[in-house]
Design a protein around this motif. Structure first.
Motif, PDB file in Angstrom:
ATOM      1  N   ASP A   6       0.824  -1.206   0.000  1.00 48.58           N
ATOM      2  CA  ASP A   6       0.000   0.000   0.000  1.00 48.58           C
ATOM      3  C   ASP A   6       0.860   1.258   0.000  1.00 48.58           C
ATOM      4  O   ASP A   6       0.551   2.253   0.656  1.00 48.58           O
ATOM      5  CB  ASP A   6      -0.936  -0.006   1.216  1.00 48.58           C
ATOM      6  CG  ASP A   6      -2.062   1.010   1.077  1.00 48.58           C
ATOM      7  OD1 ASP A   6      -2.323   1.468  -0.045  1.00 48.58           O
ATOM      8  OD2 ASP A   6      -2.671   1.352   2.113  1.00 48.58           O
ATOM      9  N   SER A   9      -0.438   4.796  -0.560  1.00 45.36           N
ATOM     10  CA  SER A   9      -0.996   5.550   0.570  1.00 45.36           C
ATOM     11  C   SER A   9       0.122   6.165   1.404  1.00 45.36           C
ATOM     12  O   SER A   9       0.127   7.359   1.673  1.00 45.36           O
ATOM     13  CB  SER A   9      -1.848   4.637   1.451  1.00 45.36           C
ATOM     14  OG  SER A   9      -3.000   4.209   0.768  1.00 45.36           O
ATOM     15  N   GLU A 323      -1.152  -6.616   2.632  1.00 41.76           N
ATOM     16  CA  GLU A 323      -1.842  -5.340   2.824  1.00 41.76           C
ATOM     17  C   GLU A 323      -1.908  -4.566   1.509  1.00 41.76           C
ATOM     18  O   GLU A 323      -0.871  -4.228   0.923  1.00 41.76           O
ATOM     19  CB  GLU A 323      -1.111  -4.520   3.890  1.00 41.76           C
ATOM     20  CG  GLU A 323      -1.116  -5.202   5.249  1.00 41.76           C
ATOM     21  CD  GLU A 323      -0.103  -4.631   6.211  1.00 41.76           C
ATOM     22  OE1 GLU A 323      -0.501  -4.194   7.307  1.00 41.76           O
ATOM     23  OE2 GLU A 323       1.097  -4.622   5.861  1.00 41.76           O
ATOM     24  N   VAL A 324      -3.141  -4.303   1.037  1.00 38.95           N
ATOM     25  CA  VAL A 324      -3.380  -3.533  -0.177  1.00 38.95           C
ATOM     26  C   VAL A 324      -4.465  -2.508   0.125  1.00 38.95           C
ATOM     27  O   VAL A 324      -5.108  -2.541   1.173  1.00 38.95           O
ATOM     28  CB  VAL A 324      -3.822  -4.431  -1.355  1.00 38.95           C
ATOM     29  CG1 VAL A 324      -2.730  -5.415  -1.728  1.00 38.95           C
ATOM     30  CG2 VAL A 324      -5.130  -5.142  -1.027  1.00 38.95           C
ATOM     31  N   ARG A 325      -4.695  -1.610  -0.797  1.00 39.21           N
ATOM     32  CA  ARG A 325      -5.762  -0.606  -0.663  1.00 39.21           C
ATOM     33  C   ARG A 325      -6.907  -0.989  -1.590  1.00 39.21           C
ATOM     34  O   ARG A 325      -6.684  -1.375  -2.739  1.00 39.21           O
ATOM     35  CB  ARG A 325      -5.216   0.776  -1.047  1.00 39.21           C
ATOM     36  CG  ARG A 325      -6.243   1.912  -1.055  1.00 39.21           C
ATOM     37  CD  ARG A 325      -6.522   2.453   0.321  1.00 39.21           C
ATOM     38  NE  ARG A 325      -7.491   3.560   0.264  1.00 39.21           N
ATOM     39  CZ  ARG A 325      -7.162   4.840   0.132  1.00 39.21           C
ATOM     40  NH1 ARG A 325      -5.885   5.184   0.029  1.00 39.21           N
ATOM     41  NH2 ARG A 325      -8.085   5.784   0.108  1.00 39.21           N
ATOM     42  N   HIS A 329      -9.790   5.286  -3.467  1.00 42.57           N
ATOM     43  CA  HIS A 329      -8.458   5.891  -3.316  1.00 42.57           C
ATOM     44  C   HIS A 329      -8.500   7.424  -3.361  1.00 42.57           C
ATOM     45  O   HIS A 329      -7.540   8.061  -3.835  1.00 42.57           O
ATOM     46  CB  HIS A 329      -7.493   5.366  -4.385  1.00 42.57           C
ATOM     47  CG  HIS A 329      -7.664   3.928  -4.711  1.00 42.57           C
ATOM     48  ND1 HIS A 329      -7.649   2.935  -3.747  1.00 42.57           N
ATOM     49  CD2 HIS A 329      -7.894   3.285  -5.890  1.00 42.57           C
ATOM     50  CE1 HIS A 329      -7.848   1.750  -4.314  1.00 42.57           C
ATOM     51  NE2 HIS A 329      -8.014   1.947  -5.612  1.00 42.57           N
TER      52      HIS A 329
END
Length: 371
Positions: A6, A9, A323-325, A329
């Motif tokens: 991520d 971010s 962990e990703v978004r 966004h």
């Protein structure tokens, strides 16, 4: 294994020197910036000006005194868009982030500015061939998100800058997703202003960013600067004009260390491009990426024909600790352009700390999560 994807971010991990520099500032220096003449203040001031010089170098600018620090790129964009000399029309790309769209929407409501879209190709990159037909005037400004935080497409800035120059347009660059990964040439492109943040591609801490502006902007915040203290007006000199109040010196210490100690990538560009191709080969998957591979950053997102982005994101985390978004966004305009609104996408953003083995594990996990 590095399972954090991520970085669009905020970047993680940081170079080890970042936390060490912050700790050193807090434990051995502790002085403020430009507010006195004793040793701690001199040390803090020298550190701040070194960081300012390093940021100027990073954005390809020879006028470091026109670089000002703020808490992030969003604040910087508000400074620029609200502080520039009056303009009636702004031209934007169809991949802009809400850090641009929300200030411009406020300005449209309060000042009546007109927001116009630049012609673009299917991936959202500006269609250079159609720029010459636009009814621009010298009082217009142009705002470009250098690299999309949705599909990672890099805008053709050299050509956009040439068009802006011959039409005498003020060109503003949002380098939030590009700086640290893709070169920025402020002087060569004759950019009017640039917004940056420290916590993404530059690998610095959160809470530190800023901007460069050739134009003397109206102050967005007023207060003490440590200079011209006999006056109630903000100083005309930069960067003091923009840096009211005590700056985030811990953030500056960390950012300066990040700029001085950038790591060599643990993977090749070919490794990341192979990851994109593998994900795109999965049944039901649509990868959002630049149409031209040469204009692709190390950030992409994808959707699945039957599985929601939030479901995929949860499966990746709970089954694999990846962990990703997921979602929009903070860029609904980009998602509307790319036909992924309102559900959004699953976003993957690499960092220099990822290896080819990390990408291999990610691909396998995505394939499983999409079933």
């Amino acid at each position: 294994m590095n399972l954090y994807f991520d970085n669009g971010s905020t970047s993680f991990p940081k170079p080890a020197q970042v936390s060490l520099a912050i700790a050193e500032y807090l434990t051995t220096c502790g002085g403020t910036d430009g507010r006195a003449a004793y040793g701690r203040v001199q040390q803090a001031t020298e550190m701040t000006e070194m960081c300012r010089d390093n940021v100027a170098e990073a954005i390809g600018c020879c006028e470091a005194e026109k670089v000002a620090f703020s808490i992030n790129a969003t604040t910087a964009l508000n400074w620029i868009l609200k502080g520039m000399a009056p303009y009636q029309r702004v031209w934007i790309s169809p991949l802009e982030h809400n850090a641009v769209m929300r200030p411009l929407t406020q300005l449209a409501q309060t000042r009546g500015i007109e927001i116009c879209m630049l012609p673009a190709l299917s991936d959202g990159t500006v269609d250079i061939e159609k720029l010459t037909a636009l009814p621009v005037t010298e009082n217009d400004i142009v705002v470009i998100n250098h690299t999309s935080n949705v599909n990672g497409a890099i805008q053709p800035m050299a050509q956009i800058a040439y068009w802006a120059k011959i039409n005498q347009l003020r060109l503003v660059l949002d380098s939030t997703q590009s700086l640290g990964y893709t070169p920025v040439f402020t002087d060569a492109w004759e950019l009017h202003a640039v917004a940056f943040t420290g916590h993404k591609g530059l690998l610095g801490p959160t809470g530190i960013g800023g901007f460069f502006s050739r134009e003397l902007l109206s102050p967005l915040v007023a207060g003490g600067t440590g200079s011209k203290s006999d006056q109630y007006d903000m100083p005309e000199e930069t960067p003091d004009r923009y840096e009211a109040g005590t700056p985030n010196l811990t953030g500056i210490a960390g950012l300066n260390a990040a700029l001085l100690h950038r790591p060599e990538p643990l993977h090749t560009r070919e490794d990341f491009m192979s990851l994109i191709d593998e994900i795109a080969s999965f049944d039901g998957v649509r990868v959002l990426r630049a149409a031209n591979p040469a204009m692709q950053s190390e950030l992409i997102s994808f959707t699945h024909a039957h599985v929601q982005p939030s479901t995929i994101g949860n499966r990746l985390f709970f089954d694999n600790d990846i962990e990703v978004r997921t979602g929009l966004h903070c860029a609904p305009l980009a998602h509307k352009t790319l036909n992924t609104f309102p559900t959004g996408t699953v976003r993957i953003a690499a960092s220099p700390y990822h290896t080819a083995a990390d990408f291999e594990l990610l691909a396998k996990a995505i394939h499983h999560a999409c079933k």
